[in-house]
Design an enzyme around this catalytic site. Structure first.
Site, PDB file in Angstrom:
ATOM      1  N   GLU A  73       0.833  -1.239   0.117  1.00 20.20           N
ATOM      2  CA  GLU A  73      -0.054   0.030   0.062  1.00 20.20           C
ATOM      3  C   GLU A  73       0.979   1.158   0.200  1.00 20.20           C
ATOM      4  O   GLU A  73       1.641   1.415   0.801  1.00 20.20           O
ATOM      5  CB  GLU A  73      -0.781   0.043   1.285  1.00 20.20           C
ATOM      6  CG  GLU A  73      -1.797   1.477   1.633  1.00 20.20           C
ATOM      7  CD  GLU A  73      -2.712   1.771   0.694  1.00 20.20           C
ATOM      8  OE1 GLU A  73      -3.328   0.858  -0.221  1.00 20.20           O
ATOM      9  OE2 GLU A  73      -2.767   2.771   0.118  1.00 20.20           O
ATOM     10  N   THR A 111       8.814   2.752   0.926  1.00 23.79           N
ATOM     11  CA  THR A 111       8.383   2.882   2.206  1.00 23.79           C
ATOM     12  C   THR A 111       9.189   4.234   2.742  1.00 23.79           C
ATOM     13  O   THR A 111       8.234   5.318   3.455  1.00 23.79           O
ATOM     14  CB  THR A 111       8.621   1.772   3.003  1.00 23.79           C
ATOM     15  OG1 THR A 111       8.034   0.740   2.544  1.00 23.79           O
ATOM     16  CG2 THR A 111       8.297   2.014   4.771  1.00 23.79           C
ATOM     17  N   ILE A 132      16.327  -7.200   0.817  1.00 25.90           N
ATOM     18  CA  ILE A 132      17.267  -8.070   0.533  1.00 25.90           C
ATOM     19  C   ILE A 132      18.123  -7.524  -0.773  1.00 25.90           C
ATOM     20  O   ILE A 132      19.226  -8.000  -1.048  1.00 25.90           O
ATOM     21  CB  ILE A 132      16.764  -9.326   0.020  1.00 25.90           C
ATOM     22  CG1 ILE A 132      15.976  -9.457  -1.153  1.00 25.90           C
ATOM     23  CG2 ILE A 132      16.021 -10.125   1.138  1.00 25.90           C
ATOM     24  CD1 ILE A 132      15.734 -10.727  -1.729  1.00 25.90           C
ATOM     25  N   ASP A 133      17.575  -6.579  -1.282  1.00 24.16           N
ATOM     26  CA  ASP A 133      18.157  -5.869  -2.594  1.00 24.16           C
ATOM     27  C   ASP A 133      19.343  -5.107  -2.193  1.00 24.16           C
ATOM     28  O   ASP A 133      20.142  -4.847  -3.106  1.00 24.16           O
ATOM     29  CB  ASP A 133      17.392  -5.183  -3.350  1.00 24.16           C
ATOM     30  CG  ASP A 133      16.122  -5.968  -4.085  1.00 24.16           C
ATOM     31  OD1 ASP A 133      16.413  -7.400  -3.892  1.00 24.16           O
ATOM     32  OD2 ASP A 133      15.151  -5.378  -4.729  1.00 24.16           O
ATOM     33  N   MET A 175      17.530 -12.047  -7.260  1.00 21.93           N
ATOM     34  CA  MET A 175      16.894 -11.161  -7.034  1.00 21.93           C
ATOM     35  C   MET A 175      17.655  -9.989  -7.178  1.00 21.93           C
ATOM     36  O   MET A 175      18.805  -9.860  -6.948  1.00 21.93           O
ATOM     37  CB  MET A 175      15.909 -11.230  -5.809  1.00 21.93           C
ATOM     38  CG  MET A 175      14.755 -11.983  -5.806  1.00 21.93           C
ATOM     39  SD  MET A 175      13.430 -11.850  -4.399  1.00 21.93           S
ATOM     40  CE  MET A 175      11.933 -12.474  -5.097  1.00 21.93           C
ATOM     41  N   TYR A 261      11.703 -16.494  -4.577  1.00 22.30           N
ATOM     42  CA  TYR A 261      11.449 -16.011  -3.215  1.00 22.30           C
ATOM     43  C   TYR A 261      12.136 -16.878  -2.027  1.00 22.30           C
ATOM     44  O   TYR A 261      12.172 -16.504  -0.837  1.00 22.30           O
ATOM     45  CB  TYR A 261       9.750 -16.296  -3.066  1.00 22.30           C
ATOM     46  CG  TYR A 261       9.286 -15.029  -3.840  1.00 22.30           C
ATOM     47  CD1 TYR A 261       9.070 -13.936  -3.382  1.00 22.30           C
ATOM     48  CD2 TYR A 261       8.723 -15.302  -5.061  1.00 22.30           C
ATOM     49  CE1 TYR A 261       8.418 -12.877  -4.167  1.00 22.30           C
ATOM     50  CE2 TYR A 261       8.147 -14.515  -5.943  1.00 22.30           C
ATOM     51  CZ  TYR A 261       7.843 -13.292  -5.516  1.00 22.30           C
ATOM     52  OH  TYR A 261       7.526 -12.184  -6.286  1.00 22.30           O
ATOM     53  N   GLN A 263      15.051 -16.826  -1.691  1.00 20.73           N
ATOM     54  CA  GLN A 263      16.194 -15.837  -1.022  1.00 20.73           C
ATOM     55  C   GLN A 263      15.550 -14.793  -0.046  1.00 20.73           C
ATOM     56  O   GLN A 263      16.128 -14.238   0.654  1.00 20.73           O
ATOM     57  CB  GLN A 263      16.496 -14.867  -2.363  1.00 20.73           C
ATOM     58  CG  GLN A 263      17.318 -15.505  -3.456  1.00 20.73           C
ATOM     59  CD  GLN A 263      17.345 -14.928  -4.780  1.00 20.73           C
ATOM     60  OE1 GLN A 263      18.278 -14.361  -4.866  1.00 20.73           O
ATOM     61  NE2 GLN A 263      16.169 -15.267  -5.635  1.00 20.73           N
TER      62      GLN A 263
END
Ligand code: F6P
Length: 337
Positions: A73, A111, A132-133, A175, A261, A263
């Protein structure tokens, strides 16, 4: 003081350690009241919250995901007919009605941008970077990244034996939508022969040459690591496109693996638990000092903070001057050029 905590955006290992770090420091050290807000900013729009006591924050340090739940959101995104009215206004109203003195927003780039906009609107906000990136500007590292690199490295390690047994090229997609931090760190740690990053682009001929040169040197197999954000014609899946191109153009049998996912799920590494704990604790310390409008961060191995207004809208990307790239190139690893 009364503080609210939410987690927003994709989950990652270490969010619960952060919630615990923020909450336990607030309750036990500063005597604050803490509420957990469910499902990111959706929980703030619906006043879907719970009161945290110290017991609720026990036993979650090593848990993956987030006990608060999360959502993508974005309250400042222009709404169509959602029927929810002016979301930033509703958030402001609910923040007041809940009696909050500060809102802690644990999340990634999107965010932190929302947190900066809420701060601009007069709310007391503290951001905690999570992904995680590892692509959040203003912090040297984000929790979740170390765990993801461990998982991806183990996968690459496992691909070596099957690649050499079959004399194949194994392409593994990790990713990293806008930045290739996982590809770079896991690729180097896993001994990959070719590492492709969205930031640097690639030249297929050069990739093929690296693979054929290896074959001529008696190594008829190769490991190629690609970041999921690599640009391809017609937005084809990077691992699929690169695998097919290599097979067609070198004649060497090639296979691809997408880690996805895996990861992001599961327990955080010890490093990520400690990083998350320290960042969470520092977030509470800033609140106690009423230093709002900041994102906690790691700079040169020290916990610190940076104004949210500086972070918003930026991305931390890899440059060709990164030590791992320079060292990799010296050893014949191809970064696509
Ligand atoms: O932001 C972290 C990340 O893992 C990216 O690498 C990936 O593109 C994205 O989340 C996918 O997340 P979701 O499918 O939950 O939107």
């Amino acid at each position: 003081m009364k503080i609210g905590i939410l987690s927003s955006g994709g989950d990652c290992p270490g969010i619960n350690a952060t919630i615990r770090g923020v909450g336990k420091t607030a309750i036990m050290h500063y005597g604050m009241e803490v509420i957990g807000i469910h499902s990111g900013f959706i929980g703030l729009l619906n006043k879907d919250v719970e009161l945290f006591d110290e017991r609720r924050l026990s036993g979650i340090l090593n848990l993956g995901g987030t006990i608060l739940g999360t959502s993508r959101e974005k309250p400042f995104r222009k709404q169509l007919a959602s029927g929810l009215g002016d979301k930033p206004e509703i958030i402001r109203k609910n923040y007041d009605e809940l009696g909050l003195d500060c809102l802690v927003c644990i999340g990634g780039n999107g965010t932190q941008k929302t947190a900066a906009l809420l701060a601009e609107q007069g709310l007391n906000v503290i951001g905690v970077p999570k992904t995680i990136d590892n692509d959040i500007w203003g912090t040297d590292i984000t929790f979740g990244f170390d765990t993801a690199v461990n998982i991806a490295t183990e996968a690459i390690d496992r691909l070596h034996s099957t690649a050499s047994s079959h004399k194949r090229v194994m392409v593994v997609e990790v990713m990293g939508h806008h930045a290739g931090w996982i590809a770079l760190y896991a690729g180097m740690a896993g001994g990959a022969d070719v590492i492709l990053l969205p930031e640097l682009g690639y030249d297929l001929e050069k990739i093929n040459k690296t693979i054929l040169d290896r074959a001529h040197r008696g190594k008829p197999y190769s490991i190629v690591v690609v970041a999921e954000g690599l640009k391809t014609p017609e937005k084809k899946r990077p691992s699929d496109f690169i695998t097919r191109m290599i097979e067609e153009q070198t004649g060497i049998e090639s296979r691809d693996t997408v880690l996805g996912y895996i990861q992001r799920g599961g327990n955080p590494s010890p490093f990520d638990r400690n990083l998350a704990t320290c960042l969470g604790g520092h977030a509470t310390e800033l609140i106690a000092k009423r230093e709002f409008g900041k994102m906690v961060c790691m700079r040169d191995n020290r916990v610190s903070s940076v104004p949210l207004s500086e972070v918003a809208g930026k991305l931390k990307v890899i440059t060709p001057k990164h030590d791992l790239i320079i060292q990799g190139e010296r050893m014949g690893i191809s970064f696509g050029h």
